[in-house]
Each structure stands twice: as structure tokens, then as C-alpha cells.
Design a protein around this motif. Structure first.
Motif, short mmCIF file in Angstrom:
data_model
loop_
_atom_site.label_atom_id
_atom_site.label_comp_id
_atom_site.label_asym_id
_atom_site.label_seq_id
_atom_site.Cartn_x
_atom_site.Cartn_y
_atom_site.Cartn_z
N TYR A 1 -13.22 -7.73 94.26
CA TYR A 1 -12.56 -8.75 93.44
C TYR A 1 -12.12 -9.98 94.24
O TYR A 1 -12.40 -11.12 93.84
N ASN A 2 -11.43 -9.80 95.34
CA ASN A 2 -10.89 -10.95 96.08
C ASN A 2 -12.00 -11.84 96.62
O ASN A 2 -11.89 -13.08 96.61
N ASP A 3 -13.08 -11.23 97.09
CA ASP A 3 -14.23 -12.03 97.57
C ASP A 3 -14.86 -12.80 96.41
O ASP A 3 -15.26 -13.97 96.57
N LEU A 4 -14.97 -12.17 95.26
CA LEU A 4 -15.52 -12.85 94.09
C LEU A 4 -14.65 -14.03 93.66
O LEU A 4 -15.15 -15.10 93.28
N LEU A 5 -13.34 -13.85 93.72
CA LEU A 5 -12.43 -14.93 93.34
C LEU A 5 -12.59 -16.13 94.27
O LEU A 5 -12.58 -17.28 93.82
N ALA A 6 -12.76 -15.88 95.56
CA ALA A 6 -12.96 -16.98 96.51
C ALA A 6 -14.26 -17.72 96.24
O ALA A 6 -14.33 -18.96 96.32
N ILE A 7 -15.31 -16.99 95.88
CA ILE A 7 -16.60 -17.62 95.57
C ILE A 7 -16.49 -18.42 94.28
O ILE A 7 -17.02 -19.55 94.19
N LYS A 8 -15.80 -17.89 93.30
CA LYS A 8 -15.60 -18.65 92.06
C LYS A 8 -14.88 -19.96 92.34
O LYS A 8 -15.26 -21.02 91.82
N SER A 9 -13.84 -19.91 93.14
CA SER A 9 -13.08 -21.12 93.46
C SER A 9 -13.96 -22.16 94.15
O SER A 9 -13.80 -23.37 93.93
N LYS A 10 -14.90 -21.70 94.94
CA LYS A 10 -15.79 -22.60 95.66
C LYS A 10 -16.77 -23.29 94.72
O LYS A 10 -16.99 -24.51 94.82
N TYR A 11 -17.37 -22.55 93.82
CA TYR A 11 -18.42 -23.10 92.96
C TYR A 11 -17.90 -23.56 91.60
O TYR A 11 -18.64 -24.20 90.84
N ASP A 12 -16.67 -23.25 91.29
CA ASP A 12 -16.06 -23.67 90.02
C ASP A 12 -14.67 -24.26 90.31
O ASP A 12 -13.65 -23.73 89.86
N PRO A 13 -14.61 -25.38 91.02
CA PRO A 13 -13.32 -25.90 91.47
C PRO A 13 -12.41 -26.39 90.34
O PRO A 13 -11.20 -26.49 90.53
N HIS A 14 -12.97 -26.66 89.16
CA HIS A 14 -12.17 -27.12 88.03
C HIS A 14 -11.87 -26.01 87.03
O HIS A 14 -11.38 -26.28 85.94
N SER A 15 -12.18 -24.77 87.40
CA SER A 15 -11.89 -23.59 86.57
C SER A 15 -12.45 -23.75 85.16
O SER A 15 -11.79 -23.44 84.17
N LEU A 16 -13.68 -24.20 85.07
CA LEU A 16 -14.33 -24.35 83.77
C LEU A 16 -14.78 -23.01 83.19
O LEU A 16 -14.76 -22.82 81.98
#
Length: 573
Positions: free
Chosen positions: A528-543
Motif C-alpha cells: 500500500y505505501n509504495d502504491l500511494l507514493a507512485i500515485k502521488s507521483k503520477y497523479d499530483p492533482h489527485s484526480l
């Protein structure tokens, strides 16, 4: 079929530098229809022109069943097909999980009840070019509008819809291209599929090439969508692994509007996350390239018996014996799909790719012998087919939608190989069935020695599981209080009856209880934590948001449908 647009790696489509989301409403909530920040009709019209007139304003599918648009003939047609996927995936907004309609608009409600947009998306863009996706992302970002990715609407947890949302509709991306793939991880045939390709389309195209593709038991599921992105079990999984284990490459538009290629050589973190880390979370998938395997003979069988003429104890003694045989079955590359109620047992089907019929019969023979010993009458049919598609069409049961609410758990192999814990499992099954629920066992082996050299974010609990067990309670339209009780029953009793046997295991995130406590660990395990970091990288505006998706706990959705960041949620009802 539409060709797949293969843009160059990292092409920005002129839209990569999105500005941060503008908080036009004065809070950290998404702009909602009726707010001052909501775009004017002229603004929507200009956006429509920018995407070549492909913007679709939502008209709920069941509108002809309600005043003032009531049409008896059209409504009867809708009623006849409402429980079949085909009725919904041809729509830009309809979806197949009735809980998430909030009773808004379906054919079974009174004609006099108004048909409102409710939890349906407000608009969808029927994308045919990757620039359409990028422009939609840009528009949603600039106007702070909730964004949704929709393919077929196959989703038990309502991820493909959202009140006041703008969606991209990928259903018509039907490109297909067979390839010869060679790298240090895999050499062989592969199939590149547009995001809209459904299981049956891939099966038919592959069979024509003497190949078979891993996809689900429901023929209309979009392979590149939540199916493969969430893991994806299959009748072929004991032979080749999960859907996510097949993926060689993704083409994806990320939250910055960039068109990226993700594989094991480039954007490897994104590749890893997309393979099993959950759909609709890291970007909009444009295409997926997956392994294609040589086709050939497939054996299959069905077995059914009931409680007629026997005691409940005898019935469950047979069920318990069947469970002890699961390792010997799945370790031969076989998947066994079992449906269990408090009065009936059925294997429908057991699928053996490249397993001779004689061998498959020998695997089930101990079960048949036990049934005879217990004095249980059964029906049994076994057959050999020339291809996987032939077996699939002949033996896989029809999948209806909108008929149940679900919960699940991944059952470790150790449970059925130990006499004591297998007996505990039987007692837990009896508890579940005693609540008039259905207990489905998808018995497979997807351990690493089966999947080969794969790199993905699949829940680690899959690798030690003997089965994904799915519990369901029937859905009844126009019974909201009873459905709420059933939902609570699933969370408080049914799933815990099984999960207590293996609390360190987890659940299949595509077929689960969306109220699952400790869902981060249950659905994603240590990833989970690794996935969250990747999401933040590729989805910086939390779309990218979906219920129980990675990062979803940063948002809350009120009863009205308004979506706000948790820290500033107003508690609106």
C-alpha cells in the motif's frame, strides 16, 4: 475496429503543464452542479468542440420507465435485459452495481418516482484519440471537477460512477494487434489491446490465431480495465497466473496529461502499480499488451448434488472432503469454480487447459467415490474440447449483474491441508450459508512457480492462496432497509466468519466488501505505501479516485454526492 494510437514515449500532447486545481468554491471540495464554480453551458460547449463533439450529457438508461418520459414498450425491454451486462456497457453512464445508484433510476421503481441524475456522472467523453483524454483531464483539473474513468461499468464497488463527475469513456477503444514479443522476461506471442476490448472479443481474436488469452469468467469484462489492473482471476489462472501476471506493457495517460509507455524497462514503477494495484488510480489506460498462449485441448466438467434425501451433516461432510482435494486439483493447472448454498453444491465448471480428459476425471474421482460412500446422488458431465473458447462457451455459466452484494477473502492453502482448520472452515461455511448467502469458491494456484518471472503489485496473499472465496447476499430492488441490513451482515458476520481463519491473508479488491475494515492491508497487503507514493507521483492533482482505491481515504463523499478532502469535509448530508 479503431486502430491504437501509438504516440511516442513521453509525448505531452501540449497539455502536460496543468495548473494546480483551482478551489473556485472556496473550499477543498470538488465543484458540484449548482455551485457558482460549475462551468456554464457555453464553457461546456467549448470543451465539447475541443474534443471533436464527443461529449455525452448523461440521460439515465432507465428514463423511459419514469414520468414524464414513461414509455411502456421501452421500459419492458429494459426490464427484460436489466440483469445482463449488455444492457449497461453500451451506455456512457449506466453501471452494474445497484447499491451505488442510491435508488435513483432503474426499471423496477414506481413509474411516478422521478428519474434523476443522482450518482450518475454528469458528462462523459467518448474518447477516440488520446488527446481527448488529456483535454478531459485538463478541463477537470482547471474547473476542479470530480473525474471518473469508465469502460464497461463492470464494478462491484461503484468506481465507474460519481455524482457531478466528468468521465472518460474508453469502451470504444477496440484496437487489436498480435505481436512477437522478446525481452529477457518473456519471449512469445502477445496481444496489444485497446482499453475497450472485452474478454469475449479477445478470446475470439486469439482463437483465430491458435492462441488463448487470460481473462475473466464474465465474457464482457474489459480486460485492460479494473480486471487486469486489480489482479484478475481466470479459468486459466492455475496454468498461467492472474490477469495482472500476463501484462507486458501499458500505454497510459497520467494525471499530468502525459502519454507514457510503462513496462519493465521504462516507467517501471507505474508498470508495477498498474499490474494489480487497482484500477482507475494511477492514470487512464489507453492500451495493454499481454501474453498470448498457445491454444489446444481443454477438458472441463460439471458436478452437482443437493441435500435431497440426506442430512445436513452428510452434505457438509462431502463439501469438506471436496475442499481437502483442492491442492491436488489446482496443482495440475486446473481451476475449479464451485457454487454452494445451504441446499446445493455445484462445480460449474472445472477447467483443465492442456489437461487430457482422462487426467481431469482422475482428479475428481476421489470426490465421486466419497459421494458414493456417503450415499449422495449426483449429476456429472465431463467433456474434452478443441480450444479454450469452445469449452468456455459450452460450460461457463451466464453471469448476471445487479443481483447481489459481495464480500470475499483469500483462503490460504494451509487451511485445507490441515484437518483441524479444514473442519473450522466447514463450520464457517455453515455459518455463512445459514444466513441464506451463497458461498463461491474460485480454486486456483497462482504461486510464483506458476506465474514465472513477473513484477507487479498483486496482493501478496494471492501467492499462498488455494482459493478466492466470494460471499453474496441477494439484491432486492425497492427494499433499501433490507439491503442496508444485508450490507451490514456482510461486514459484521459473513466475511469475518471466514477471515478469522486466516486474519493475515487478504481479499481480492475487485470482488470484495467495500466496507471492509482495514481495507488497505486487506486489499493491498504490504504494497500500500509504495502504491500511494507512485500515485502521488503520477497523479499530483489527485484526480483519480475510487472507493477503497489507493489514496481514497484522503476524500469523503457526502450523501448528496459532494466530494471533499477529509480535512475540510463539511459533514453535509
Amino acid at each position: 475496429m479503431l486502430p491504437i494510437n501509438s504516440l511516442k514515449l513521453g509525448a505531452f500532447l501540449g497539455l502536460a503543464a496543468f495548473a494546480p486545481a483551482v478551489d473556485a468554491s472556496g473550499s477543498d471540495c470538488r465543484c458540484f452542479p449548482g455551485d457558482q464554480c460549475w462551468p456554464s453551458l457555453s464553457t461546456w460547449d467549448a470543451f465539447n468542440q475541443s474534443v471533436n463533439g464527443r461529449l455525452v450529457a448523461t440521460v439515465p438508461l432507465a428514463t423511459p420507465c419514469h414520468t414524464p418520459n414513461y414509455n411502456s414498450e421501452k421500459c419492458e425491454v429494459l426490464k427484460d435485459g436489466w440483469l445482463l451486462p449488455e444492457e449497461h456497457y453500451k451506455s456512457s453512464s449506466s453501471f452494474m452495481a445497484p447499491f451505488f445508484t442510491n435508488g435513483t433510476c432503474d426499471p423496477y421503481h414506481p413509474v411516478s418516482k422521478p428519474c434523476t441524475l443522482g450518482n450518475f456522472v454528469r458528462y462523459a467523453v467518448n474518447v477516440s484519440e488520446s488527446s481527448h483524454v488529456a483535454k478531459t483531464l485538463q478541463f477537470a483539473t482547471e474547473h476542479n471537477i470530480r473525474f471518473i474513468i469508465r469502460n464497461t461499468g463492470h464494478d462491484y464497488n461503484g468506481k465507474s460512477t460519481g455524482a457531478g463527475a466528468l468521465s472518460v469513456w474508453t469502451h470504444h477503444l477496440k484496437g487489436l494487434e498480435f505481436k512477437d514479443w522478446k525481452d529477457k522476461y518473456y519471449t512469445g506471442k502477445a496481444l496489444k489491446m485497446g482499453a475497450g476490448i472485452q474478454g469475449i472479443e479477445a478470446y475470439e481474436a486469439a482463437q483465430a490465431q491458435g492462441l488463448r488469452i487470460v481473462s475473466g469468467e464474465c465474457p464482457t469484462v474489459g480486460i485492460a480495465g479494473g480486471y487486469s489492473q486489480g489482479g484478475g482471476h481466470s479459468a486459466l489462472s492455475s496454468r498461467y497466473g492472474l490477469g495482472a501476471d500476463q501484462v507486458l506493457e501499458w500505454e497510459v495517460i497520467d494525471g499530468n496529461g502525459r502519454f507514457l509507455v510503462a513496462n519493465r524497462q521504462q516507467n517501471t514503477d507505474l508498470f508495477w502499480a498498474l499490474c494489480g494495484g487497482g484500477g482507475g488510480t494511477y492514470g487512464v489506460v489507453w492500451s495493454m499488451t499481454s501474453k498470448a498462449h498457445a491454444d489446444g485441448q481443454v477438458s472441463g466438467l460439471n458436478l452437482t448434488f443437493t441435500t435431497s434425501g440426506i442430512s445436513d451433516d452428510t452434505f457438509f461432510e462431502a463439501v469438506e472432503f471436496y475442499n481437502t482435494r483442492l491442492p491436488s486439483i489446482v496443482d495440475e493447472g486446473v481451476m475449479s469454480l464451485n457454487f454452494l448454498t445451504n441446499t446445493s453444491f455445484s462445480i460449474s465448471p472445472m477447467t483443465g487447459p492442456d489437461v487430457p480428459l482422462k487426467k481431469l476425471k482422475s482428479l475428481i474421482e476421489p470426490v465421486l467415490n466419497e459421494l458414493k460412500r456417503l450415499g449422495i446422488t449426483y449429476t456429472y458431465q465431463a467433456e474434452e474440447f478443441g480450444s479454450y473458447l469452445e469449452q468456455f462457451n459450452a460450460q461457463v455459466p451466464l453471469v448476471e449483474v445487479g443481483v447481489a452484494q459481495y464480500g470475499s477473502w483469500l483462503l490460504p492453502r494451509s487451511i485445507v491441508t490441515n484437518l483441524s482448520t479444514n473442519r473450522e472452515l466447514t463450520q464457517s461455511i455453515r455459518t455463512v450459508l445459514g444466513q441464506h448467502a451463497t458461498f463461491t469458491t474460485v480454486a486456483i494456484n497462482v504461486a510464483k512457480n506458476v506465474t514465472g518471472d513477473v513484477y507487479n503489485a498483486v496482493n501478496p496473499a494471492w501467492r499462498t492462496a488455494i482459493a478466492h472465496v466470494l460471499m453474496s447476499t441477494p439484491w432486492e430492488f425497492n427494499e433499501p432497509e433490507q439491503m442496508a441490513e444485508n450490507r451490514k451482515l456482510m461486514t459484521d458476520l459473513l466475511v469475518p466468519s471466514i477471515s478469522k481463519l486466516a486474519p493475515e491473508s487478504g481479499a481480492y479488491l475487485n470482488e470484495c466488501d467495500f466496507d471492509q475494515p482495514n481495507w488497505k492491508k486487506a486489499f493491498y497487503g504490504k504494497n500500500y505505501n509504495d502504491l500511494l507514493a507512485i500515485k502521488s507521483k503520477y497523479d499530483p492533482h489527485s484526480l483519480f479516485y475510487g472507493l477503497t482505491a489507493v489514496g481514497s481515504d484522503e476524500w469523503t463523499v457526502s450523501n448528496s454526492g459532494r466530494m471533499c478532502r477529509v480535512a475540510t469535509a463539511s459533514g453535509e448530508n
